[in-house]
Design an enzyme around this catalytic site. Structure first.
Site, PDB file in Angstrom:
ATOM      1  N   GLU A 235      63.271  66.500  37.581  1.00 31.20           N
ATOM      2  CA  GLU A 235      64.264  65.891  38.465  1.00 31.20           C
ATOM      3  C   GLU A 235      63.988  64.415  38.675  1.00 31.20           C
ATOM      4  OE1 GLU A 235      66.052  68.531  41.675  1.00 31.20           O
ATOM      5  OE2 GLU A 235      64.061  69.427  41.445  1.00 31.20           O
TER       6      GLU A 235
ATOM      7  N   HIS B  73      40.168  43.486  70.819  1.00 33.95           N
ATOM      8  CA  HIS B  73      40.965  43.523  72.056  1.00 33.95           C
ATOM      9  C   HIS B  73      42.005  42.423  72.009  1.00 33.95           C
ATOM     10  CE1 HIS B  73      41.900  43.843  76.344  1.00 33.95           C
ATOM     11  NE2 HIS B  73      41.828  42.508  76.385  1.00 33.95           N
TER      12      HIS B  73
END
EC number: 1.8.1.4
Length: 467
Positions: free
Chosen positions: A37, A446
């Site tokens: 396919e 951070h």
């Protein structure tokens, strides 16, 4: 019809098959891929990728819908389902072209057709019932994948009762929807359609949704989905589906045995998969099949000499990244590459792209205890993280599970924004056999969501700093 010999033939061009072929070519093996396919398989064409494109549209819809929370104004928001689907299909097509290019670049022969084992290293290829090629190779990898499972009395009709394929290309937005099954596929579709306006009901036969996840994650997810307005029935069976002119009436039965009928516009069946083992020539081989899946050893070998199997055709977890890894592992073992290790499925991360996202790796707390571990468990909520607050994504938490005696990380479980990206940090740590000490000594940047990963580890040892 051609007659060609190769070092390796791969039957199936999905994420396991095409990756195996590329790695084989890199290692100098003359390689062919037989695909009936679309290159890229279900994942690129009808699964992982196009569904993420759909979910991205839903995410954009959700952000715009909450524009006021960010000091913005957006009026007259509407959904153009045709455009949403068109974008999803375009994304899939782009990646399929990319796979075609990669195979060509690596000089892998691609044969369009259906491959079938003929014994003694042979593969017959047909297209539309007509012979295309007779191939032979010392090594053959089966990577034919899987398809949606259908249950007696609950068969899809492609019109009102959908599998994932129909659910990915809806012509219009259903006003109401029933999703049968609450694994990753079912919950992702439920999240997509619900966000874009469908009144959504989810039915799960097990006693909790997302049943492979840690129970705490499942419970949190259910509360989040119900808060959004979804209806969820657990420990419930769909006994029958009766189609009307443009609707479906489902008969549900809970633990007490009392039937309940609900009528919806459409139904999505997401009740698992079955391996594509039919008509690939297994009957005349020693290949064993267990509940529609090919049985292999740790090196992806079947009981038939020279025949291997990878991906969804084999055992769980049924994930594209597992298939790709197996493809590489299998080929490197064939080629004699040193240092190849069998795949440890406990270290394979799993992701569900609903809202909030869900991700995990390793053992749940429950499974760890069942296996005899004395555990230490840490948790950290999104509400305690600065980046999450800034993003407006404070729903969720991170959970980590450690062996109390050795400090070994046994598992990690997350629910919240972008956890499908965060989970890989823990997956790397588990592959490196990290303990809590290394994780505690790692410096996390951070402000980031990843700081919660650090805090969850600290919490397992009574050292959390921000909660």
């Amino acid at each position: 019809m051609s007659d060609t010999s190769y070092d390796l033939i791969v039957v199936g061009g999905g994420p396991g098959g095409y990756v195996a072929a590329i790695r084989a070519a890199q290692l100098g093996l003359e390689t062919a891929v037989v695909e009936r396919e679309h290159l890229g398989g279900i994942c690129l064409n009808w699964g992982c990728i196009p569904t993420k494109a759909l979910l991205r549209s839903a995410e954009a819809h959700r952000i715009i819908r909450h524009a006021g929370d960010f000091g913005l104004a957006a009026d007259n928001l509407r959904v153009d389902m045709a455009a949403v689907v068109k974008r999803s299909r375009a994304v899939a097509a782009q990646l399929t072209r990319g796979v075609t290019h990669l195979l060509k670049k690596n000089k892998v022969t691609v044969i369009d057709g259906h491959g079938r084992l003929t014994g003694q290293g042979g593969v017959a290829v047909t297209k539309d019932g007509k012979p295309v090629a007779e191939l032979s190779a010392k090594h053959i990898i089966l990577a034919t994948g899987a398809r949606a499972r259908s249950l007696p009395g609950l068969e899809p009709d492609g019109q009102r009762i959908w599998t994932y394929k129909e659910a990915m290309v809806p012509e219009t937005m259903p006003k109401s929807l029933l999703v049968v099954g609450s694994g990753a596929i079912g919950i992702e579709f439920a999240s997509f359609f619900h966000e874009l306006g469908a009144k959504t009901t989810v039915v799960e036969v097990m006693d909790r949704i997302l049943p492979v996840e840690d129970p705490e994650i499942s419970a949190f997810a259910r509360k989040a989905f119900e808060k959004q307005g979804m209806t969820i029935h657990t420990a419930t069976t769909v006994k029958a589906l009766k189609t009307g002119a443009d609707s479906v009436t489902a008969t549900l039965e809970g633990k007490d045995g009392t039937p309940q009928d609900i009528t919806v516009d459409r139904v999505i069946l997401a009740v698992g998969i079955v391996g594509n083992v039919e008509d690939i020539g297994l009957d005349a081989t020693k290949v064993k099949v267990d509940r529609s899946h090919v049985v292999t050893d740790e090196w992806c070998r079947t009981d038939e000499p020279g025949v291997y199997a990878i991906g969804d055709l084999t055992g769980p977890p049924w994930l594209a990244h597992k298939a790709s890894h197996e493809g590489v592992l299998c080929v490197e073992r064939i080629a004699g590459v040193e240092g190849v290790h069998p795949l440890d499925t406990r270290r394979i991360p799993g992701c569900t792209y609903c809202h909030p996202q869900v991700a995990s790796v390793g053992l749940t707390e429950e499974k760890a205890k069942e296996q005899g571990h004395k555990v230490r468990v840490g948790r950290f909520p999104f509400i305690g993280n600065g980046k999450a607050i800034a993003l407006g994504e404070t729903e969720g938490f991170i959970k980590t599970v450690f062996d109390a005696d050795t400090g070994e990380m046994l598992g990690a479980h997350m629910i919240g924004a972008e956890v499908t990206e965060l989970i890989q940090g823990y997956a790397v740590g588990m592959t490196l056999e990290t303990t809590e000490a290394e994780l505690m000594h790692t410096v996390f940047p951070h402000p980031t969501l990843s700081e919660m990963m650090h805090e969850s580890v600290l919490d397992a040892y009574g050292r959390a700093l921000h909660f």
